[in-house]
Design a protein around this motif. Structure first.
Motif, PDB file in Angstrom:
ATOM      1  N   VAL A  17      30.194 -32.791  21.913  1.00 60.28           N
ATOM      2  CA  VAL A  17      30.831 -34.030  22.363  1.00 60.28           C
ATOM      3  C   VAL A  17      30.865 -34.148  23.884  1.00 60.28           C
ATOM      4  O   VAL A  17      30.547 -35.224  24.422  1.00 60.28           O
ATOM      5  N   ALA A  18      31.233 -33.107  24.588  1.00 61.03           N
ATOM      6  CA  ALA A  18      31.382 -33.198  26.046  1.00 61.03           C
ATOM      7  C   ALA A  18      30.070 -33.574  26.745  1.00 61.03           C
ATOM      8  O   ALA A  18      30.055 -34.545  27.529  1.00 61.03           O
ATOM      9  N   THR A  21      29.039 -37.214  25.822  1.00 58.53           N
ATOM     10  CA  THR A  21      29.937 -38.187  26.437  1.00 58.53           C
ATOM     11  C   THR A  21      29.593 -38.380  27.910  1.00 58.53           C
ATOM     12  O   THR A  21      29.582 -39.506  28.413  1.00 58.53           O
ATOM     13  N   TYR A  24      26.267 -40.314  28.102  1.00 59.53           N
ATOM     14  CA  TYR A  24      26.491 -41.699  27.702  1.00 59.53           C
ATOM     15  C   TYR A  24      27.246 -42.459  28.804  1.00 59.53           C
ATOM     16  O   TYR A  24      26.922 -43.606  29.117  1.00 59.53           O
ATOM     17  N   GLY A  25      28.259 -41.817  29.355  1.00 58.43           N
ATOM     18  CA  GLY A  25      29.051 -42.467  30.404  1.00 58.43           C
ATOM     19  C   GLY A  25      28.238 -42.793  31.638  1.00 58.43           C
ATOM     20  O   GLY A  25      28.394 -43.867  32.235  1.00 58.43           O
TER      21      GLY A  25
END
Length: 106
Positions: A17-18, A21, A24-25
């Motif tokens: 996830v990290a 994320t 994506y950010g």
């Protein structure tokens, strides 16, 4: 045992996830100031931060594993006694048997 498995799954989840994320950010300009960077700089920075976040999760998981109490993990005394007795038993010497077999063949 359930606590260890839970920690493993949580760490595995954060390992996925990290970094995703962060990537994506940066690609969707969710982080402030990311629009001011060139496309090349944005790709390098997001990749670098994703790798750093992945390594931080691994380091955190290793620290949590090292804090686990080691006194709980003791081997079974019956198993230890059986293992010690099997080691102390002597095995028959096969070298005398093989020399007798050679003499019979000649």
């Amino acid at each position: 045992m359930a606590g260890v498995i839970k920690k493993f799954f949580v760490a595995s989840l954060f390992m996925w996830v990290a970094p995703i994320t962060i990537l994506y950010g940066f690609n969707h300009q969710l982080f402030p100031g990311s629009t001011q960077l060139s496309s090349y700089s944005q790709t390098l920075l997001s990749g670098f931060l994703a790798v750093i976040s992945f390594n931080m999760v691994i380091a955190f998981y290793i620290c949590m594993a090292m804090k686990e109490p080691s006194d709980r993990h003791e081997p079974d005394p019956a198993f230890l006694a059986e293992a010690k007795s099997s080691i102390s038993q002597s095995t028959p010497c096969e070298s005398g048997d093989s020399s007798q077999a050679r003499e019979k063949q000649e």
